[in-house]
Design a protein around this motif. Sequence first.
Motif, short mmCIF file in Angstrom:
data_model
loop_
_atom_site.label_atom_id
_atom_site.label_comp_id
_atom_site.label_asym_id
_atom_site.label_seq_id
_atom_site.Cartn_x
_atom_site.Cartn_y
_atom_site.Cartn_z
N HIS A 1 0.94 -1.18 -0.14
CA HIS A 1 0.17 0.11 -0.04
C HIS A 1 0.81 1.27 -0.09
O HIS A 1 1.01 1.98 1.02
N PRO A 2 1.62 1.58 -1.25
CA PRO A 2 2.68 2.47 -1.20
C PRO A 2 2.13 4.10 -0.94
O PRO A 2 1.02 4.25 -1.39
N LEU A 3 2.96 4.86 -0.34
CA LEU A 3 2.70 6.12 -0.31
C LEU A 3 3.09 6.98 -1.67
O LEU A 3 2.72 7.95 -1.83
N ALA A 4 3.78 6.21 -2.37
CA ALA A 4 4.45 6.95 -3.54
C ALA A 4 5.04 5.73 -4.50
O ALA A 4 5.31 4.61 -3.86
N PRO A 5 4.92 5.61 -5.79
CA PRO A 5 5.50 4.68 -6.45
C PRO A 5 7.03 4.45 -6.18
O PRO A 5 7.80 5.28 -5.92
N GLY A 6 7.03 3.09 -5.90
CA GLY A 6 8.68 2.72 -5.27
C GLY A 6 8.78 2.48 -4.05
O GLY A 6 9.93 2.18 -3.58
N HIS A 7 7.69 2.88 -3.23
CA HIS A 7 7.85 2.79 -1.84
C HIS A 7 8.25 1.56 -1.45
O HIS A 7 7.42 0.35 -1.50
N SER A 8 9.26 1.36 -0.63
CA SER A 8 10.01 -0.26 -0.53
C SER A 8 10.01 -0.39 0.98
O SER A 8 10.09 0.69 1.68
N LEU A 9 10.17 -1.52 1.50
CA LEU A 9 10.57 -1.78 2.83
C LEU A 9 11.80 -2.68 2.94
O LEU A 9 11.99 -3.54 1.98
N ILE A 10 12.60 -2.35 4.06
CA ILE A 10 13.79 -3.21 4.37
C ILE A 10 13.37 -4.08 5.47
O ILE A 10 13.06 -3.59 6.40
N ILE A 11 13.40 -5.53 5.27
CA ILE A 11 13.09 -6.11 6.37
C ILE A 11 14.18 -7.04 6.98
O ILE A 11 14.58 -7.66 5.98
N PRO A 12 14.48 -7.30 8.15
CA PRO A 12 15.30 -8.35 8.38
C PRO A 12 14.50 -9.81 8.30
O PRO A 12 13.51 -9.87 8.81
N LYS A 13 15.37 -10.70 8.00
CA LYS A 13 14.91 -12.07 7.72
C LYS A 13 14.71 -12.99 9.18
O LYS A 13 13.82 -13.78 9.05
N CYS A 14 15.44 -12.24 10.37
CA CYS A 14 14.91 -12.72 11.65
C CYS A 14 13.73 -11.86 12.20
O CYS A 14 13.61 -10.75 11.98
N HIS A 15 13.08 -12.58 13.00
CA HIS A 15 11.71 -11.69 13.42
C HIS A 15 12.14 -10.86 14.89
O HIS A 15 12.74 -11.48 15.96
N PHE A 16 12.00 -9.76 14.73
CA PHE A 16 12.22 -8.72 15.92
C PHE A 16 11.05 -7.81 15.88
O PHE A 16 10.86 -7.26 14.91
N SER A 17 10.50 -7.60 17.03
CA SER A 17 9.11 -6.88 16.89
C SER A 17 9.41 -5.38 17.04
O SER A 17 8.44 -4.62 16.68
#
Length: 209
Positions: A94-110
Amino acid sequence: MSPPRRLAVLHSHLRPDGPAPPADRGENELTPRQEAVVSTSPCAAAGDDSRGAATGRVADGELETCVFCRIIRDEAPAFKVYEDDVCMCILDSHPLAPGHSLIIPKCHFSSLEATPPPVIAAMCSKVPFLSNAIMKATHCDSFNLVVNNGAAAGQVIFHTHFHIIPRRSGDKLWPTESFRRSSIEPNETSSLIICIKEQLDSSPGDCKN
C-alpha cells in the motif's frame, strides 16, 4: 580447509570479541557457542519459534501470523527487489508513492530496540545502494527513510522494517511539511538534555558501544 576449521574462521569474523570455538571436534559436532552463532533465523521455517521464544522476543504464534515472516518463508506473495542473508527489500503493498519499499530483517524482531545492532547495521548498510536504485527507477532525486517504531508512531506490522519512500518536489506527501515549527525553549531543553543523558548513562554497556 576442514568443516570445523571453516566454522572457527567464520566465528572469528562474526564474534571477533569472543574466543574462537575449537576446530578439533568431530565434523558434525558443534559446541553450544557454535550452535548459537550458526543457528538459523526463527523465520526460516514455519512453526519454529524456539529461538525467539527463548530470548523473549517472540510471542506464541507470532511467527505464524507475522506477514513479513510469511513472506520470508515464501508463504505469502510479495514483490521482492533485493535479498541477502540478513535482510530483504520488498515493495510496500500500500505505497505512499511509486517505488515505496521496505527493508525487513529475515529474523523476527518486533521493534527497533529488540533488533540486535549488527542486524540494524546490515540493514542500514543497504540503504544507499537500494535507495539509489529506487530513485533512479522512479525518476526521483530524493527519498524519506522512515522507521515507525511502536503503535503511537504508526507501526502496524510488528516486525522491524525501514521504509524507503521516493519523493518529488511539491508532492505534498506529508501534511506536517507545511506546518510552522515553534522555536525550542532553552529552559525546557536543558532539563530534557539532562534526562536523556541520565538514560544514556544507565543503558547497558553493549548499547553504548
